[in-house]
Write a protein that holds these residues in place. Structure first.
Motif, PDB file in Angstrom:
ATOM      1  N   ASP A  33      24.471  86.898  -5.553  1.00 10.77           N
ATOM      2  CA  ASP A  33      25.317  85.757  -5.179  1.00 10.77           C
ATOM      3  C   ASP A  33      26.533  86.214  -4.380  1.00 10.77           C
ATOM      4  OD1 ASP A  33      23.581  84.148  -6.506  1.00 10.77           O
ATOM      5  OD2 ASP A  33      24.866  83.810  -8.257  1.00 10.77           O
ATOM      6  N   LEU A  34      27.193  87.271  -4.835  1.00 13.54           N
ATOM      7  CA  LEU A  34      28.386  87.764  -4.141  1.00 13.54           C
ATOM      8  C   LEU A  34      28.026  88.361  -2.781  1.00 13.54           C
ATOM      9  CD1 LEU A  34      30.371  89.377  -7.101  1.00 13.54           C
ATOM     10  CD2 LEU A  34      30.863  87.237  -5.907  1.00 13.54           C
ATOM     11  N   SER A  35      26.830  88.923  -2.676  1.00  9.18           N
ATOM     12  CA  SER A  35      26.381  89.438  -1.382  1.00  9.18           C
ATOM     13  C   SER A  35      26.246  88.298  -0.378  1.00  9.18           C
ATOM     14  CB  SER A  35      25.041  90.162  -1.547  1.00  9.18           C
ATOM     15  OG  SER A  35      24.530  90.581  -0.296  1.00  9.18           O
ATOM     16  N   SER A  36      25.746  87.157  -0.834  1.00  9.85           N
ATOM     17  CA  SER A  36      25.636  85.985   0.043  1.00  9.85           C
ATOM     18  C   SER A  36      27.020  85.488   0.453  1.00  9.85           C
ATOM     19  CB  SER A  36      24.879  84.868  -0.669  1.00  9.85           C
ATOM     20  OG  SER A  36      23.559  85.263  -0.985  1.00  9.85           O
ATOM     21  N   VAL A  37      27.965  85.541  -0.489  1.00 10.92           N
ATOM     22  CA  VAL A  37      29.336  85.143  -0.169  1.00 10.92           C
ATOM     23  C   VAL A  37      29.898  86.036   0.927  1.00 10.92           C
ATOM     24  CG1 VAL A  37      31.704  85.039  -1.056  1.00 10.92           C
ATOM     25  CG2 VAL A  37      29.813  84.148  -2.428  1.00 10.92           C
ATOM     26  N   LEU A  38      29.641  87.334   0.819  1.00 12.19           N
ATOM     27  CA  LEU A  38      30.139  88.283   1.824  1.00 12.19           C
ATOM     28  C   LEU A  38      29.541  88.004   3.197  1.00 12.19           C
ATOM     29  CD1 LEU A  38      30.204  91.729  -0.035  1.00 12.19           C
ATOM     30  CD2 LEU A  38      32.140  90.560   1.005  1.00 12.19           C
ATOM     31  N   GLN A  39      28.266  87.708   3.236  1.00 15.25           N
ATOM     32  CA  GLN A  39      27.627  87.462   4.527  1.00 15.25           C
ATOM     33  C   GLN A  39      28.132  86.175   5.167  1.00 15.25           C
ATOM     34  OE1 GLN A  39      23.240  88.360   4.517  1.00 15.25           O
ATOM     35  NE2 GLN A  39      23.681  89.032   2.436  1.00 15.25           N
ATOM     36  N   ASP A  40      28.515  85.214   4.345  1.00 16.27           N
ATOM     37  CA  ASP A  40      29.104  83.987   4.874  1.00 16.27           C
ATOM     38  C   ASP A  40      30.570  84.178   5.238  1.00 16.27           C
ATOM     39  OD1 ASP A  40      26.718  82.661   4.530  1.00 16.27           O
ATOM     40  OD2 ASP A  40      27.251  81.882   2.545  1.00 16.27           O
ATOM     41  N   SER A  41      31.237  85.117   4.569  1.00 14.14           N
ATOM     42  CA  SER A  41      32.671  85.338   4.761  1.00 14.14           C
ATOM     43  C   SER A  41      32.945  86.837   4.834  1.00 14.14           C
ATOM     44  CB  SER A  41      33.451  84.695   3.606  1.00 14.14           C
ATOM     45  OG  SER A  41      34.832  84.891   3.763  1.00 14.14           O
ATOM     46  N   PRO A  42      32.603  87.497   5.962  1.00 14.59           N
ATOM     47  CA  PRO A  42      32.725  88.956   6.057  1.00 14.59           C
ATOM     48  C   PRO A  42      34.134  89.498   5.821  1.00 14.59           C
ATOM     49  CG  PRO A  42      31.433  88.078   7.880  1.00 14.59           C
ATOM     50  CD  PRO A  42      32.044  86.903   7.187  1.00 14.59           C
ATOM     51  N   SER A  43      35.159  88.681   6.055  1.00 11.85           N
ATOM     52  CA  SER A  43      36.529  89.163   5.884  1.00 11.85           C
ATOM     53  C   SER A  43      36.825  89.559   4.442  1.00 11.85           C
ATOM     54  CB  SER A  43      37.532  88.098   6.340  1.00 11.85           C
ATOM     55  OG  SER A  43      37.457  86.964   5.506  1.00 11.85           O
ATOM     56  N   ARG A  44      36.028  89.079   3.485  1.00 13.51           N
ATOM     57  CA  ARG A  44      36.230  89.450   2.084  1.00 13.51           C
ATOM     58  C   ARG A  44      35.833  90.899   1.816  1.00 13.51           C
ATOM     59  NH1 ARG A  44      36.183  84.695  -1.477  1.00 13.51           N
ATOM     60  NH2 ARG A  44      36.013  82.808  -0.203  1.00 13.51           N
ATOM     61  N   THR A  45      35.123  91.512   2.747  1.00 11.22           N
ATOM     62  CA  THR A  45      34.645  92.879   2.548  1.00 11.22           C
ATOM     63  C   THR A  45      35.782  93.826   2.198  1.00 11.22           C
ATOM     64  OG1 THR A  45      32.877  92.486   4.146  1.00 11.22           O
ATOM     65  CG2 THR A  45      33.371  94.780   3.615  1.00 11.22           C
ATOM     66  N   ILE A  46      36.895  93.710   2.886  1.00 12.14           N
ATOM     67  CA  ILE A  46      38.004  94.642   2.676  1.00 12.14           C
ATOM     68  C   ILE A  46      38.547  94.508   1.263  1.00 12.14           C
ATOM     69  CG2 ILE A  46      40.320  95.268   3.459  1.00 12.14           C
ATOM     70  CD1 ILE A  46      39.494  94.247   6.254  1.00 12.14           C
ATOM     71  N   ARG A  47      38.801  93.285   0.812  1.00 13.11           N
ATOM     72  CA  ARG A  47      39.340  93.088  -0.534  1.00 13.11           C
ATOM     73  C   ARG A  47      38.315  93.486  -1.597  1.00 13.11           C
ATOM     74  NH1 ARG A  47      40.207  88.304  -2.232  1.00 13.11           N
ATOM     75  NH2 ARG A  47      39.379  87.015  -0.554  1.00 13.11           N
ATOM     76  N   TYR A  48      37.060  93.138  -1.391  1.00 19.20           N
ATOM     77  CA  TYR A  48      36.025  93.528  -2.346  1.00 19.20           C
ATOM     78  C   TYR A  48      35.970  95.053  -2.492  1.00 19.20           C
ATOM     79  CZ  TYR A  48      33.743  88.922  -2.834  1.00 19.20           C
ATOM     80  OH  TYR A  48      33.447  87.609  -3.129  1.00 19.20           O
ATOM     81  N   THR A  49      36.039  95.752  -1.371  1.00 21.27           N
ATOM     82  CA  THR A  49      35.948  97.214  -1.408  1.00 21.27           C
ATOM     83  C   THR A  49      37.162  97.830  -2.085  1.00 21.27           C
ATOM     84  OG1 THR A  49      34.712  97.145   0.682  1.00 21.27           O
ATOM     85  CG2 THR A  49      35.587  99.276  -0.001  1.00 21.27           C
ATOM     86  N   LEU A  50      38.343  97.341  -1.738  1.00 20.72           N
ATOM     87  CA  LEU A  50      39.555  97.875  -2.350  1.00 20.72           C
ATOM     88  C   LEU A  50      39.547  97.682  -3.866  1.00 20.72           C
ATOM     89  CD1 LEU A  50      42.200  96.643   0.255  1.00 20.72           C
ATOM     90  CD2 LEU A  50      41.526  99.012  -0.163  1.00 20.72           C
ATOM     91  N   VAL A  51      39.086  96.547  -4.325  1.00 25.43           N
ATOM     92  CA  VAL A  51      39.039  96.276  -5.766  1.00 25.43           C
ATOM     93  C   VAL A  51      37.938  97.093  -6.434  1.00 25.43           C
ATOM     94  CG1 VAL A  51      38.531  94.489  -7.477  1.00 25.43           C
ATOM     95  CG2 VAL A  51      40.057  93.991  -5.562  1.00 25.43           C
ATOM     96  N   ALA A  52      36.767  97.157  -5.808  1.00 29.65           N
ATOM     97  CA  ALA A  52      35.659  97.907  -6.401  1.00 29.65           C
ATOM     98  C   ALA A  52      35.990  99.383  -6.559  1.00 29.65           C
ATOM     99  CB  ALA A  52      34.408  97.739  -5.543  1.00 29.65           C
ATOM    100  N   ALA A  53      36.824  99.917  -5.674  1.00 32.39           N
ATOM    101  CA  ALA A  53      37.157 101.345  -5.704  1.00 32.39           C
ATOM    102  C   ALA A  53      38.368 101.657  -6.572  1.00 32.39           C
ATOM    103  CB  ALA A  53      37.409 101.833  -4.278  1.00 32.39           C
ATOM    104  N   ALA A  54      38.928 100.650  -7.245  1.00 31.48           N
ATOM    105  CA  ALA A  54      40.177 100.836  -8.003  1.00 31.48           C
ATOM    106  C   ALA A  54      39.929 100.736  -9.507  1.00 31.48           C
ATOM    107  CB  ALA A  54      41.205  99.793  -7.569  1.00 31.48           C
TER     108      ALA A  54
END
Length: 434
Positions: A33-54
């Motif tokens: 589901d979140l992967s689909s959200v990312l593909q619809d809204s690529p700008s979330r990639t940066i925040r998702y990555t920063l949070v996933a790596a923290a």
């Protein structure tokens, strides 16, 4: 076989599902589901990555709350299954799985993920997860480099397809074969031979040779010549217009030449880009401010070099470009200086020389909220108080007292610019859907 990073987290003991496979299916569905959200809204990639790596991300971070909401859609009682109510480690694993799934499908997400992860992991205390992240970043970085190679490489040979031109079908002009009117010709010959034919006729008989011959010769010649002239007149055709076929041929040749030039230009673009970058590195001259980097303070020069390089290369650039920037910055004088992160960020938000950077940052990034890119803090200097060290750490994930050298500072800013531009297809709004 495609690697599943949820399983990798389980194997490394980073997350624990108590051996319940049904829980794993819930995590997989949430990641999808979140992967689909990312593909619809690529700008979330940066925040998702920063949070996933923290590892120390707050449970109240907007991205964590978003992931938790997505997980509840598949696992209603998840809060009861974990102490504290919010399984941050589990949500971070789901975010990474969603990021990798999306990056495999979308090159723009892959670029943003790799650049952001390289920045975040350099300041993240995630030793137990380091191997998982190393594998994930390596996989997607390989994909990005393969894409970049097509834009940077110069082929050994340039092949141009043959000219394709098909002449229009010629239209045969139908001509009726002319036929001599034999009866008329015979009558004229008879008139030329002597009296008795049609008028006018030869008035002399053959037994008067001199006079007869004088009459016969011109009359006979006229009769034959007139018949030939009539045949020739009927054989004359209308002029053929070849302007149409010639015009079509000219267009085909022009199009072929254009394609050949385009092929040549595309094939040599990588070589031209590399040549320009080498010139830039050796000259150490800023095309944006028309000033030598050597005449600027080291950290100002590093930030400006990050901006200038970003404007010279495409979003799909090999990982080696960041290393190239570091070496260019290290060639500056006093490049061994170090400054605290909080001071560097303060200068980026307030000094005059960073105004072009702040303008671009505001175009690329939304206003700061939760864990996000430095571009948000730089582009919106009035929207967050970085004097509060706890707030700055919560937003950036970097210790405010951590010291950076010019090369590290410039490379960090460059990667953020590359990440933001790669996902800029969506217009940033100050109030994004969460």
């Amino acid at each position: 076989m495609t690697q599943e990073y949820l399983l990798t987290f389980l194997e490394h003991g980073v997350i624990d599902l108590n051996g319940d496979d049904s829980r794993l299916e819930k995590l997989r569905s949430t990641a999808t589901d979140l992967s689909s959200v990312l593909q619809d809204s690529p700008s979330r990639t940066i925040r998702y990555t920063l949070v996933a790596a923290a590892p120390n991300i707050l449970s109240t971070d907007p991205t964590i709350e978003e992931a938790m909401q997505a997980l509840r859609a598949h696992w209603t009682t998840v809060a009861n299954a974990y102490k504290g109510g919010v399984p941050v480690a589990l949500l971070r694993a789901i975010l990474l799985e969603a990021l990798v799934q999306s990056a495999r499908k979308e090159d723009s997400i892959a670029v943003a993920f790799v650049n952001t992860a390289r920045n975040a992991l350099a300041y993240s205390e995630s030793s137990s997860e380091s191997q998982v992240w190393k594998t994930a970043v390596s996989e997607i970085e390989t994909k990005v480099d393969a894409r970049a190679e097509s834009e940077w490489a110069t082929p050994e040979m340039i092949t141009v397809s043959p000219l394709r031109y098909k002449a229009s079908a010629s239209k045969a002009q139908e001509l009726e074969a002319p036929v001599v009117d034999r009866d008329e010709l015979k009558q004229k010959i008879r008139s030329a031979a002597g009296p008795g034919g049609s008028t006018p006729s030869n008035q002399y008989n053959p037994n008067s040779p001199p006079h007869w011959a004088n009459e016969f010769s011109p009359m006979m010649g006229d009769a034959i010549a007139n018949s030939i002239d009539e045949i020739a007149a009927k054989l004359t055709s209308n002029p053929i217009d070849i302007s149409g076929p010639l015009s079509a041929l000219a267009k085909a040749v022009a199009g072929h030449v254009d394609k050949a030039l385009t092929s040549f230009s595309g094939a040599t673009a990588g070589l031209q880009r590399r040549t320009n970058l080498l010139w830039w590195k050796e000259a150490l001259y800023s095309p944006s401010v028309h000033e030598s980097y050597l005449d600027l303070p080291a950290f100002e020069a590093a930030a400006l070099m990050a901006l200038d390089l970003h404007q010279q290369v495409p979003s799909y650039s090999p990982a080696s470009v960041s290393a190239f920037l570091k070496e260019a910055i290290r060639s500056l004088q006093a490049n061994d200086e170090e400054q605290e992160f909080s001071k560097l960020l303060h200068a980026a938000r307030t000094t005059e020389f960073m105004q072009p950077f702040r303008t671009l940052a505001a175009e690329y990034a939304p206003s700061p909220t939760g864990r996000g890119p430095l571009l948000s803090l730089i582009g919106y200097p009035q929207s967050a108080n970085i004097e509060d060290t706890a707030a700055l750490l919560a937003f950036s994930g970097i210790d405010p007292q951590h010291k950076l050298d010019p090369a590290a500072w410039g490379a960090y800013l460059f990667r953020e610019l590359q990440s933001a531009r790669a996902t800029q297809s969506e217009q940033f709004q100050q109030t994004e859907k969460s």
